[in-house]
Design a protein around this motif. Structure first.
Motif, PDB file in Angstrom:
ATOM      1  N   GLN A 113       0.839  -1.196   0.000  1.00 46.40           N
ATOM      2  CA  GLN A 113       0.000   0.000   0.000  1.00 46.40           C
ATOM      3  C   GLN A 113       0.876   1.248   0.000  1.00 46.40           C
ATOM      4  O   GLN A 113       0.582   2.232  -0.676  1.00 46.40           O
TER       5      GLN A 113
ATOM      6  N   ASP B 103      -5.850   1.393   6.108  1.00 49.29           N
ATOM      7  CA  ASP B 103      -5.653   2.008   4.788  1.00 49.29           C
ATOM      8  C   ASP B 103      -5.751   0.963   3.682  1.00 49.29           C
ATOM      9  O   ASP B 103      -6.302   1.223   2.614  1.00 49.29           O
TER      10      ASP B 103
ATOM     11  N   ARG C 259      -8.460   0.851   0.651  1.00 49.70           N
ATOM     12  CA  ARG C 259      -8.099   0.804  -0.767  1.00 49.70           C
ATOM     13  C   ARG C 259      -8.806  -0.363  -1.462  1.00 49.70           C
ATOM     14  O   ARG C 259      -9.333  -0.226  -2.551  1.00 49.70           O
TER      15      ARG C 259
END
Ligand SMILES: Nc1ncnc2c1ncn2[C@@H]1O[C@H](COP(=O)(O)OP(=O)(O)OP(=O)(O)O)[C@@H](O)[C@H]1O
Ligand SMILES: [Mg+2]
Length: 323
Positions: A233, A305, A309
């Motif tokens: 990420q 996160d 995503r």
């Protein structure tokens, strides 16, 4: 001896819904979870997590494909599977409110064939371990939600199972109990057990899991170690969190940033999270400060996160696919 604690191959589960329609809850899932680790099963409401847990503990049968638990098929070898799996579901199901905590555990020990002479000591140990010793003789209907959840955990452990399926086990636990739960899971892992944990708490998953699998609409959309997923990420990126924003302030902030930067705003905490390229980060921080937002923190991307995503497009409703 197989090294897999849980292996699913092309696992499919279809539910018949009203009339002639069907719902595809699991769609050709392939999963191979090694022994002795903590695995996270993560995904939005209706993704298929509980369905998978229910199949792994033989409560449900697959519509297609196979599942093996510690080398035993969940359909043809269901008795062997049941002997090896402990299951903990969130919520009130499966506990007898008019019995005491000790009586509930006595019942479950009998159900699991725990030898009579070993029962009392096993129950004492579990009540102590789960912080319920002082309430052992109280009726379970008088317990708080978090206490019931801890009793569920004790129930999952009565038969000393090598594989534990924990389906949202910290629902209703206060922060201290939830932290104690993390210690307990670490202990279970150190004892050589395998744990499959479903949770909506990404911080919990990041802290506890050796590997995680993200599922959405019955399909696997990502898997790996939390570290590798976070590194992927990041790809040289950084996480910027701007605190104290209402919805309007969030919209204003985002409108001042380059179009390719997508911000996630949480109205409950008033935080906007952005994962941006390292080179772009100083400009983002400067813009936030210029707009008067002085509480800005940066750090590496989190599992949250990664979740956003992969699954951030979801709105949280159950959109299980009709087939
Ligand atoms: N008994 C059932 N009959 C019909 N449909 C079902 C049944 N059980 C589950 N489903 C459907 O299967 C899909 C997967 O449900 P499941 O409970 O496995 O999701 P989940 O990932 O555990 O969600 P949550 O995070 O809300 O617990 C959903 O579309 C759900 O509506
Ligand atoms: Mg569920």
């Amino acid at each position: 001896m197989t090294s897999s604690a849980l292996r699913a191959q092309s696992l499919t589960r279809v539910f018949r819904t009203r009339g002639t329609s069907h719902r595809l809850a699991l769609d050709a899932i392939d999963l191979d979870l090694p022994r002795g680790q903590v695995h996270g099963l993560l995904g939005p409401n209706g993704a298929g997590k509980t369905t998978l847990c229910r199949i792994a503990c033989t409560v449900l049968t697959p519509s297609g494909g196979t599942v093996e638990v510690l080398g035993h098929d969940v359909v043809s070898d269901a008795d062997e599977v049941r002997r090896r799996v402990g299951i903990v579901f969130g919520g009130d199901r499966g506990l007898y409110g008019r019995l005491s905590a000790r009586e509930n555990l006595q019942f479950w020990c009998a159900m699991h064939g725990v030898p009579r002479r070993a029962t009392a000591a096993r129950i004492d140990e579990l009540l102590e371990r789960l912080g319920l010793a002082s309430r052992a003789t109280d009726l379970v209907e008088t317990f708080s939600r978090g206490m019931k959840q801890r009793l569920h955990l004790a129930r999952g452990l009565v038969a000393d199972p090598p594989l534990l399926l924990l389906d949202e086990p910290t629902i209703g636990m206060d922060p201290v109990s939830a932290l104690e739960f993390r210690t307990l899971v670490a202990e279970l892992r150190a004892e050589g057990r395998t744990v499959l944990l479903t949770t909506h708490d990404m911080a919990e998953a990041q802290a506890l899991c050796d590997t995680v699998t993200f599922i959405d609409d019955g399909r696997i959309v990502g898997s790996g170690t939390p570290g590798s997923l976070r590194a992927l990420q990041a790809e040289g990126g950084v996480r910027v969190r701007i605190h104290g924003l209402g919805t309007e302030a969030h919209s204003t902030l985002v409108s001042h940033l380059p179009d390719d930067i997508v911000g996630e705003h949480d109205p409950a905490t008033g935080c906007t999270d952005l994962v941006v390229d390292t080179r772009a980060a100083p400009a983002v921080v400067a813009e936030a400060l210029r707009l008067g937002h002085v509480e800005v923190t940066t750090g590496p991307p989190t599992l949250q996160d990664v979740y956003l995503r992969l699954l951030g497009h979801r709105d949280g409703t159950d959109r299980g696919m009709a087939v």
